[in-house]
Design an enzyme around this catalytic site. Structure first.
Site, PDB file in Angstrom:
ATOM      1  N   SER A   1      -2.903  -7.989   2.826  1.00 10.55           N
ATOM      2  CA  SER A   1      -3.039  -7.871   4.278  1.00 10.55           C
ATOM      3  C   SER A   1      -3.395  -9.218   4.891  1.00 10.55           C
ATOM      4  O   SER A   1      -2.887  -9.578   5.953  1.00 10.55           O
ATOM      5  CB  SER A   1      -4.127  -6.849   4.627  1.00 10.55           C
ATOM      6  OG  SER A   1      -3.766  -5.575   4.159  1.00 10.55           O
TER       7      SER A   1
ATOM      8  N   ARG B   1      -2.170  -5.845  -8.649  1.00  9.59           N
ATOM      9  CA  ARG B   1      -1.159  -6.884  -8.470  1.00  9.59           C
ATOM     10  C   ARG B   1      -1.302  -7.928  -9.578  1.00  9.59           C
ATOM     11  O   ARG B   1      -1.355  -7.588 -10.739  1.00  9.59           O
ATOM     12  CB  ARG B   1      -1.302  -7.519  -7.080  1.00  9.59           C
ATOM     13  CG  ARG B   1      -0.912  -6.586  -5.955  1.00  9.59           C
ATOM     14  CD  ARG B   1      -1.380  -7.116  -4.625  1.00  9.59           C
ATOM     15  NE  ARG B   1      -2.835  -7.290  -4.643  1.00  9.59           N
ATOM     16  CZ  ARG B   1      -3.581  -7.596  -3.596  1.00  9.59           C
ATOM     17  NH1 ARG B   1      -3.019  -7.813  -2.437  1.00  9.59           N
ATOM     18  NH2 ARG B   1      -4.885  -7.710  -3.701  1.00  9.59           N
TER      19      ARG B   1
ATOM     20  N   HIS C   1       0.843  -1.209   0.000  1.00 10.10           N
ATOM     21  CA  HIS C   1       0.000   0.000   0.000  1.00 10.10           C
ATOM     22  C   HIS C   1       0.876   1.256   0.000  1.00 10.10           C
ATOM     23  O   HIS C   1       0.628   2.203  -0.744  1.00 10.10           O
ATOM     24  CB  HIS C   1      -0.872   0.060   1.271  1.00 10.10           C
ATOM     25  CG  HIS C   1      -1.938  -0.993   1.376  1.00 10.10           C
ATOM     26  ND1 HIS C   1      -2.075  -1.775   2.497  1.00 10.10           N
ATOM     27  CD2 HIS C   1      -2.926  -1.366   0.530  1.00 10.10           C
ATOM     28  CE1 HIS C   1      -3.115  -2.595   2.333  1.00 10.10           C
ATOM     29  NE2 HIS C   1      -3.640  -2.374   1.149  1.00 10.10           N
TER      30      HIS C   1
ATOM     31  N   LYS D   1     -15.501  -8.362   3.484  1.00 11.39           N
ATOM     32  CA  LYS D   1     -14.453  -8.781   4.425  1.00 11.39           C
ATOM     33  C   LYS D   1     -14.881  -8.488   5.857  1.00 11.39           C
ATOM     34  O   LYS D   1     -15.563  -7.491   6.094  1.00 11.39           O
ATOM     35  CB  LYS D   1     -13.158  -8.000   4.151  1.00 11.39           C
ATOM     36  CG  LYS D   1     -12.511  -8.287   2.811  1.00 11.39           C
ATOM     37  CD  LYS D   1     -11.257  -7.446   2.653  1.00 11.39           C
ATOM     38  CE  LYS D   1     -10.565  -7.662   1.316  1.00 11.39           C
ATOM     39  NZ  LYS D   1      -9.518  -6.643   1.081  1.00 11.39           N
TER      40      LYS D   1
END
Ligand code: PNS
Length: 162
Positions: free
Chosen positions: A129, A91, A18, A42
Site C-alpha cells: 500500500s 511476499r 490483498h 504505521k
C-alpha cells in the site's frame, strides 16, 4: 461446522495483492472476514471509514466475504467471531520475520487458531500500500495495483484534487 477465516491488515488502502489473497481464501473457507485493525507501527493515510468504504466496494462480487473493523488485538477478534484461522499473504523474504513474530505472539495470546500463509502471486510480489501511495502522489499509473472501482477516488484523494 462453518469454517471462518479472518484476513487482517491495515488496508491503507486495499490493493489487488490483498484482493488476490482474499479471493483465494474465500475458496478455502466457508466464510472470510476482512478486518481493518490498527497497526501501531504505521500512521494511516486513510481513515478507518474510508478504508472500509474501499473494501465494501471491491468486495461486492464475493458471496462469502464480509468486512469489519476492530479496535483491539487480532487474537481477541478471532475468538470473538469464532474463526479457526487467520489468512495472510507472504511476499518477499523480507515479510517472513515480521509475520513469523506476529504468528508466534498471536499463538501465545490465543492458541486456538492457525495462521495460514498464502504465497503471493508473482504480479504482486513487491506490491505494498505504501508504494502504491507514493506512485499515486507523483501522478504515476496505479492501474496495475489498485482495483478499478476505487482507483479514481484514491488518486483524487492523494493528489489533493477534489
Ligand atoms: O497490513 P499490516 O499493517 O501488515 O497488518 C498488521 C496488523 C494490522 C494485522 C497487525 O498490526 C495487528 O494485528 N494489529 C492489531 C493489534 C494486535 O493484535 N497486535 C499484536 C499482533 S502480534
Amino acid at each position: 461446522m462453518m469454517r471462518i477465516a479472518v484476513c487482517p491488515g491495515s488496508f491503507d488502502p486495499i490493493t489487488k495483492g490483498h484482493l488476490d489473497i482474499i479471493n483465494r481464501a474465500s475458496k478455502l473457507f466457508d466464510k472470510v472476514i476482512v478486518v481493518v485493525l490498527e497497526n501501531p507501527a504505521k500512521s494511516p493515510t486513510f481513515s478507518v471509514n474510508e478504508r472500509l468504504g474501499f473494501i465494501h466496494r471491491v468486495l461486492e462480487p464475493f458471496d462469502n466475504v464480509e468486512y469489519d473493523t476492530y479496535d483491539g488485538l487480532l487474537a481477541e477478534y478471532v475468538k470473538k467471531v469464532g474463526a479457526c484461522a487467520i489468512v495472510k499473504g507472504l511476499r518477499a523474504v523480507s515479510d517472513f520475520e515480521y509475520e513469523f513474530q506476529m504468528d508466534l505472539i498471536n499463538k501465545q495470546l490465543n492458541p486456538e487458531f492457525e495462521t495460514v500463509f498464502l504465497n503471493t502471486a508473482q504480479d504482486y510480489l513487491y506490491l505494498s500500500s505504501s508504494i502504491v501511495k507514493q506512485v499515486a502522489m507523483f501522478n504515476g499509473d496505479i492501474s496495475k495495483f489498485i482495483p478499478e472501482e476505487i482507483r479514481e477516488d484514491i488518486v483524487k484523494r492523494l493528489c489533493g484534487e477534489d
